[in-house]
Each structure stands twice: as structure tokens, then as C-alpha cells.
Design a protein around this motif. Structure first.
Motif, PDB file in Angstrom:
ATOM      1  N   ARG A  10       0.824  -1.212   0.000  1.00 34.35           N
ATOM      2  CA  ARG A  10       0.000   0.000   0.000  1.00 34.35           C
ATOM      3  C   ARG A  10       0.857   1.261   0.000  1.00 34.35           C
ATOM      4  NH1 ARG A  10      -2.391  -3.769   4.338  1.00 34.35           N
ATOM      5  NH2 ARG A  10      -0.137  -4.019   4.391  1.00 34.35           N
ATOM      6  N   ALA A  11       0.428   2.217  -0.819  1.00 29.44           N
ATOM      7  CA  ALA A  11       1.210   3.452  -0.967  1.00 29.44           C
ATOM      8  C   ALA A  11       0.355   4.675  -0.675  1.00 29.44           C
ATOM      9  CB  ALA A  11       1.759   3.548  -2.389  1.00 29.44           C
ATOM     10  N   VAL A  13       0.302   8.523  -1.364  1.00 28.55           N
ATOM     11  CA  VAL A  13       0.932   9.430  -2.337  1.00 28.55           C
ATOM     12  C   VAL A  13       0.429  10.853  -2.124  1.00 28.55           C
ATOM     13  CG1 VAL A  13       1.274   9.916  -4.796  1.00 28.55           C
ATOM     14  CG2 VAL A  13       1.088   7.538  -4.013  1.00 28.55           C
ATOM     15  N   ALA A  27       2.275   7.545  -9.152  1.00 33.75           N
ATOM     16  CA  ALA A  27       1.076   6.785  -8.769  1.00 33.75           C
ATOM     17  C   ALA A  27       0.692   5.786  -9.858  1.00 33.75           C
ATOM     18  CB  ALA A  27      -0.076   7.746  -8.487  1.00 33.75           C
ATOM     19  N   LEU A  30       3.033   2.830  -9.787  1.00 38.34           N
ATOM     20  CA  LEU A  30       2.785   1.975  -8.615  1.00 38.34           C
ATOM     21  C   LEU A  30       1.548   1.115  -8.840  1.00 38.34           C
ATOM     22  CD1 LEU A  30       3.488   4.477  -5.685  1.00 38.34           C
ATOM     23  CD2 LEU A  30       4.849   2.476  -6.310  1.00 38.34           C
ATOM     24  N   HIS A  31       0.521   1.739  -9.390  1.00 37.24           N
ATOM     25  CA  HIS A  31      -0.717   0.998  -9.647  1.00 37.24           C
ATOM     26  C   HIS A  31      -0.490  -0.100 -10.684  1.00 37.24           C
ATOM     27  CE1 HIS A  31      -4.704   0.257 -11.469  1.00 37.24           C
ATOM     28  NE2 HIS A  31      -5.102   0.350 -10.216  1.00 37.24           N
ATOM     29  N   LEU A  37      -3.432   2.175  -3.692  1.00 38.25           N
ATOM     30  CA  LEU A  37      -3.012   3.561  -3.459  1.00 38.25           C
ATOM     31  C   LEU A  37      -4.008   4.382  -2.648  1.00 38.25           C
ATOM     32  CD1 LEU A  37      -1.799   4.678  -7.010  1.00 38.25           C
ATOM     33  CD2 LEU A  37      -0.559   3.394  -5.299  1.00 38.25           C
ATOM     34  N   CYS A  38      -3.462   5.355  -1.934  1.00 38.72           N
ATOM     35  CA  CYS A  38      -4.256   6.450  -1.393  1.00 38.72           C
ATOM     36  C   CYS A  38      -3.638   7.746  -1.903  1.00 38.72           C
ATOM     37  CB  CYS A  38      -4.257   6.448   0.135  1.00 38.72           C
ATOM     38  SG  CYS A  38      -5.075   7.913   0.815  1.00 38.72           S
ATOM     39  N   LEU A  39      -4.411   8.523  -2.644  1.00 36.43           N
ATOM     40  CA  LEU A  39      -3.952   9.843  -3.090  1.00 36.43           C
ATOM     41  C   LEU A  39      -4.542  10.893  -2.164  1.00 36.43           C
ATOM     42  CD1 LEU A  39      -4.613   9.687  -6.966  1.00 36.43           C
ATOM     43  CD2 LEU A  39      -2.642   8.828  -5.687  1.00 36.43           C
ATOM     44  N   THR A  60      -8.392   2.889  -5.694  1.00 34.77           N
ATOM     45  CA  THR A  60      -7.618   3.982  -5.089  1.00 34.77           C
ATOM     46  C   THR A  60      -8.491   4.853  -4.185  1.00 34.77           C
ATOM     47  OG1 THR A  60      -6.092   4.029  -6.944  1.00 34.77           O
ATOM     48  CG2 THR A  60      -6.223   6.035  -5.632  1.00 34.77           C
TER      49      THR A  60
END
Ligand SMILES: NC(=O)c1ccc[n+]([C@@H]2O[C@H](COP(=O)([O-])OP(=O)(O)OC[C@H]3O[C@@H](n4cnc5c(N)ncnc54)[C@H](O)[C@@H]3O)[C@@H](O)[C@H]2O)c1
Length: 258
Positions: A10-11, A13, A27, A30-31, A37-39, A60
Motif C-alpha cells: 500500500r502506498a 501518495v 502513482a 505503482l498501480h 493507493l491512497c492519493l 484507489t
């Protein structure tokens, strides 16, 4: 063997404003490698655009996070603690300085202008990492921020942003030292000029962009995808032995003597 399979990782960003943002380029990579992801976005004005971009990367999350507001950072930490329980990657692509501090005289930088630039562009790396530390510690993690050559060279108009980048790079080393025993690596990508919202706020950026392509060893400018790929390397086990480093993705501009 090292692989680029980030499924299950998990990232968080920070720094997507629009499709040109370097954080967005990261992003997307990474995806594509399988990460969840969390933006975050800074201010309601950017919410809709970031949500639209996030919708193109299924799964996301999007959360508000103005890095000048500790309550918003803590709320991201709480939300991700509940949903994910851990974060394996943190991307910091946040910078800001007042327009009047990105032109004219550097020695005339105001006290407030200096504070804002350093707080948003450098202290935020330290502070966000600290506030999400319990999540980063769980499985070990990699942190990547974005810096620029003005950290170590005098660059016209970069002024106080050069000061902020110098602090960001020092923080990269100090954090790498302190967080190393917790299996948290901290690195930075020093990108050559790319036409983004932040870059266009710098007086004379267009001329500098052209000049950069002429002088760089590769005789061209870099692409956001190249920044994304370098960040991907620093965020994955491919770089498991690398921490506290600044990786130049500048088409070989910095190595030139003339
Ligand atoms: N574009 C370039 O030429 C270049 C070169 C080297 C390094 N960088 C660095 O890359 C990073 C990303 O910049 P970019 O060029 O993609 O431009 P950008 O404008 O797309 O990104 C800057 C981001 O900072 C965010 N931000 C500003 N104030 C904030 C706050 N208070 N809280 C949270 N977020 C805030 C903005 O919302 C935006 O998403 C920056 O650190 C920048 O200095 C850019």
C-alpha cells in the motif's frame, strides 16, 4: 530474485494536483505494478480533479491532506490505520512557495515566505513520516520525495525553493539514519525540469527548460514517466540496499562541466 510485483503493498501518495503532477506519474507506475493507493489532495479546489484521476486507478482511495494542518495528516493516518493497518510506501511530491519568492531578490525573501516554503516543501516530509510512523513500522517501508538541483547549485529564481530542497535532502539522510533500524528506507529523486503547475510558477522556467535540454548529456529533457520509473525502483525491493540517497533523473545535466 527481485520482482516488481507490488500486489498487497500500500502506498500513500501526496502531491497529485493534476495529470501533469510528478506524483501522478509515480502513482500510475505503482498501480501498474499492483500496489493499492491512497492519493491526497490539498484543498477542496483540487478534490474533484484528483478524484477523477483516482477513478482511473481502480481501488484507489482519495483523502484530503493539507500538510500545514496536523489534524488532516492525523486523520489520514487514522483512516489508513483502520482500512489498511500498514503502509509500505510513502511518496512525497509536495512543494510550495509564494510567487513573489520565486522571482527577484533571494536576499529579500520575507520571514513569512521563508517559513511557508520550508514548512510545506521540507518539514512536511519529516512531519508526515512521523505521524504515519506506526503504519510504516509494521512491515518496513520505503519513502521517496522529489527534489531539485537547486538544493546544491545556485539556480536563478529558485531562491527559497533551493533552500527548501537543501533541507529536504538533509532530512532524507537524517531520516534514513534514524529510521533504518525500523526497516524504513528514505530516498529522493532529483528530477530535471518538467512542465508542471509548480514548475510554471518559477520565473523563467520555459527558457530554463530549453537550456536544460541543450546542455544535458542526453541532449533532451526528461519525461514524467522516467521520474515515475526511478521512484518505482526506490520504492521497491529492487533498491533494498539503498537509503539516504538522491537519485538524479536529469538526462545527465548535473554531470556537465560546461
Ligand atoms: N516539475 C519540475 O520541474 C520539478 C523538478 C524537480 C523537482 N520537482 C518537485 O516535484 C514535486 C512535485 O511537483 P510537480 O512539479 O509535480 O508540481 P505540482 O504542482 O503538480 O505538484 C505540487 C504539489 O504540491 C501540492 N501542495 C502544495 N501545497 C500543499 C499543501 N499545503 N499541502 C499539501 N500539498 C500541497 C500541490 O497541491 C501539488 O499537488 C515538488 O516537490 C517539486 O519541487 C519538480
Amino acid at each position: 530474485m527481485f520482482t516488481l510485483d507490488l500486489s498487497g503493498r500500500r502506498a500513500l501518495v501526496l502531491g497529485v494536483a493534476n495529470h501533469r503532477s510528478l506524483a501522478w506519474a509515480i502513482a500510475k507506475q505503482l498501480h501498474a505494478a499492483g500496489a493499492t493507493l491512497c492519493l491526497t489532495y490539498a484543498g477542496e479546489r483540487l478534490q474533484k480533479g484528483v478524484e477523477e484521476l483516482a477513478a482511473t486507478l481502480p481501488g484507489t482511495l482519495v483523502l484530503p491532506c493539507d500538510v500545514t494542518d496536523d489534524a488532516q495528516i492525523d486523520s489520514v493516518a487514522r483512516e489508513l490505520g483502520q482500512r489498511w493497518g500498514a503502509i509500505e510506501m510513502l511518496v512525497h511530491g509536495v512543494a510550495f512557495a509564494n510567487k513573489e519568492d520565486l522571482e527577484g531578490s533571494f536576499v529579500a525573501t520575507s520571514r513569512e515566505g521563508f517559513r511557508i516554503a520550508l514548512e510545506v516543501s521540507a518539514y512536511s516530509l519529516i512531519n508526515v513520516a512521523n505521524r504515519v510512523l506506526p503504519l510504516l513500522e509494521k512491515n518496513g517501508a520505503a519513502i521517496v520525495s522529489l527534489t531539485y538541483l537547486a538544493a546544491e547549485r545556485a539556480v536563478p529564481s529558485y531562491n527559497v525553493m533551493g533552500s527548501a530542497k537543501a533541507v529536504l535532502e538533509q532530512a532524507t539522510r537524517q531520516m534514513a539514519y534514524e529510521l533504518g533500524p525500523k526497516r524504513i528506507r528514505v530516498n529522493a529523486v532529483s528530477a530535471g525540469p518538467v512542465s508542471t503547475l509548480a514548475a510554471r510558477g518559477i520565473k523563467g522556467f520555459v527558457g530554463m527548460h530549453k537550456d536544460h535540454a541543450e546542455r544535458a548529456a542526453l541532449k533532451r529533457n526528461i519525461t514524467p514517466e522516467e521520474v515515475g520509473a526511478a521512484a518505482l525502483f526506490l520504492l521497491t525491493d529492487m533498491s533494498s540496499g539503498v537509503t539516504g540517497e538522491v537519485l538524479y533523473v536529469d538526462a545527465g545535466y548535473r554531470i556537465m562541466g560546461v
